[in-house]
Write a protein that holds these residues in place. Structure first.
Motif, PDB file in Angstrom:
ATOM      1  N   UNK A 112      36.877  63.876  28.595  1.00  0.00           N
ATOM      2  CA  UNK A 112      35.488  64.012  28.166  1.00  0.00           C
ATOM      3  C   UNK A 112      35.235  65.439  27.707  1.00  0.00           C
ATOM      4  N   UNK A 113      34.246  65.617  26.842  1.00  0.00           N
ATOM      5  CA  UNK A 113      33.862  66.939  26.363  1.00  0.00           C
ATOM      6  C   UNK A 113      32.373  66.921  26.065  1.00  0.00           C
ATOM      7  N   UNK A 114      31.676  67.956  26.518  1.00  0.00           N
ATOM      8  CA  UNK A 114      30.226  67.979  26.358  1.00  0.00           C
ATOM      9  C   UNK A 114      29.764  69.388  26.013  1.00  0.00           C
ATOM     10  N   UNK A 130      35.421  67.810  43.657  1.00  0.00           N
ATOM     11  CA  UNK A 130      35.730  67.555  42.246  1.00  0.00           C
ATOM     12  C   UNK A 130      34.657  66.726  41.552  1.00  0.00           C
ATOM     13  N   UNK A 131      33.424  66.820  42.045  1.00  0.00           N
ATOM     14  CA  UNK A 131      32.309  66.071  41.447  1.00  0.00           C
ATOM     15  C   UNK A 131      31.394  66.959  40.611  1.00  0.00           C
ATOM     16  N   UNK A 132      31.550  68.286  40.736  1.00  0.00           N
ATOM     17  CA  UNK A 132      30.701  69.216  39.982  1.00  0.00           C
ATOM     18  C   UNK A 132      31.511  70.423  39.547  1.00  0.00           C
ATOM     19  N   UNK A 143      25.225  77.113  34.836  1.00  0.00           N
ATOM     20  CA  UNK A 143      25.000  75.682  34.662  1.00  0.00           C
ATOM     21  C   UNK A 143      25.829  74.909  35.680  1.00  0.00           C
ATOM     22  N   UNK A 144      25.191  73.985  36.385  1.00  0.00           N
ATOM     23  CA  UNK A 144      25.884  73.101  37.314  1.00  0.00           C
ATOM     24  C   UNK A 144      26.026  71.741  36.638  1.00  0.00           C
ATOM     25  N   UNK A 145      27.275  71.351  36.393  1.00  0.00           N
ATOM     26  CA  UNK A 145      27.561  70.151  35.600  1.00  0.00           C
ATOM     27  C   UNK A 145      28.245  69.123  36.491  1.00  0.00           C
ATOM     28  N   UNK A 155      23.249  69.144  35.584  1.00  0.00           N
ATOM     29  CA  UNK A 155      22.324  68.824  36.667  1.00  0.00           C
ATOM     30  C   UNK A 155      21.270  69.912  36.852  1.00  0.00           C
ATOM     31  N   UNK A 156      21.714  71.153  36.775  1.00  0.00           N
ATOM     32  CA  UNK A 156      20.814  72.304  36.907  1.00  0.00           C
ATOM     33  C   UNK A 156      21.293  73.407  35.978  1.00  0.00           C
ATOM     34  N   UNK A 157      20.362  74.194  35.491  1.00  0.00           N
ATOM     35  CA  UNK A 157      20.706  75.402  34.737  1.00  0.00           C
ATOM     36  C   UNK A 157      19.568  76.386  34.892  1.00  0.00           C
TER      37      UNK A 157
END
Length: 346
Positions: A112-114, A130-132, A143-145, A155-157
């Protein structure tokens, strides 16, 4: 003690050994090359290497061209999750690639790429589950992805610092805490349980120049390292989390761009010191000393990592630890062992 070396096509800035069992022979290296002009562009690459330290064989088994990459990290491993390499690039993308095969047949397949920001992604770190992934951005934001079912989602930035956020990391013992360090000379800690994230502490007077790296000890939940452009490696005591104590510091003669704890040997630290090569440092309580330096790179020392595996565990083998390092303008990757029996000094 040199084992092998390889020149890359671009400027080498990160090197990471795969931590997953059965893949300790694999490491990745990334590059970032700025092509200046009327329309400046940032190009990069990711390469996979297969290393046999006993025979001195080093093979580049895979290479892919990318946007300019500032950082790469393998997922921590420890479960049944496949090895995945995350990359942070100059176009604001976070990309996850899955390792396929091993040895000569190894390659990376994009999962994946975002695009997570219009700013450049400078640094990344996985949380232990390994979830964030936490990502430092060039505008001073963090940034929390989240990564869920092969999908990335911010999720947060928030704006954590005034200048480039060179480093950010999860607290591996308390993953709700995230550390950030920036060109504004500040070292901060945030609690993700609050929204927006709550500032737990901020040290703004200790570092005399920008904070380049933050590394929590895997062996001591109360110990953390910071590295800075001011050339000092600092050891922090986190027992009073709202006001951590700078226990000791040591000058390494160059900007401390990266630090890596040895995965098994407590108190053994590898540091990339920009203009002053690489250093292996022993940390015991409130004392820190340089055990050995490595200066066979002719350019900025940026990337460094320890090889995992039984032979590199304390008491797990007779051989000395294996290290991979890379330097920027000379585009060089080296694999080597310390000259001295560094374990005896600990």
């Amino acid at each position: 003690m040199d084992i092998a070396h390889c020149y890359l096509e671009g400027n080498a800035d990160a090197v990471e050994f795969c931590p997953h069992n059965s893949y300790h022979n694999v490491f990745a290296a990334s590059t970032y090359t700025l092509q200046e002009g009327g329309q400046p562009s940032r190009h990069g690459s990711v390469s996979l290497f297969d290393i046999d330290a006993e025979t001195g064989r080093l093979d580049m088994v895979y290479n892919v061209e990318t946007s300019g990459i500032f950082d790469i990290k393998w997922n921590p491993g420890g479960g049944h999750v496949s090895p995945c390499l995350a990359q942070a690039d100059a176009d604001g993308y976070l990309t996850i690639q899955m390792l396929q095969g091993n040895g000569v047949g190894a390659y990376l397949k994009q999962m994946t790429s975002e695009k997570i920001s219009d700013s450049m992604c400078l640094y990344l770190d996985w949380n232990p589950s390994e979830t964030s992934i936490t990502v430092g951005l060039s505008d001073g934001s963090v940034s929390i992805v989240s990564l869920c079912e092969s999908k990335l989602e911010v999720q947060q930035e928030w704006k954590a610092h005034d200048f480039e956020l060179w480093t950010t990391s999860f607290d591996i013992h308390q993953p709700n805490l995230v550390y950030t360090g920036s060109d504004d000379c500040k070292f901060s800690c945030w609690d993700l349980r609050d929204s927006p994230s709550n500032l737990v502490f901020q040290s703004s007077k200790v570092h005399k120049m920008g904070v380049c790296c933050i590394e929590k000890s895997p062996h001591d939940p109360n110990s953390l390292l910071t590295g800075s452009y001011d050339e000092y490696l600092r050891v922090w005591d986190l027992r009073f989390i709202s006001k951590p104590v700078n226990e000791t510091s040591i000058s390494l003669g160059g900007g401390v761009w990266r630090v890596k704890h040895h995965p098994f040997i407590q108190g053994l630290v590898l540091a990339a010191c920009m203009h002053n090569g690489f250093a292996i440092v022993a940390i015991k309580g409130d004392k820190a000393e340089v055990l050995e330096t490595y200066k066979k790179h002719d350019s900025l020392a940026y990337g460094a990592d320890w090889q995992r595996g039984e032979a590199n565990q304390e008491g797990g083998g007779t051989s000395k630890p294996v290290v991979a390092t890379c330097s920027f303008y000379d585009k060089l990757v080296r694999v080597w062992r310390p000259e001295n029996d560094i374990c005896l000094a600990l």
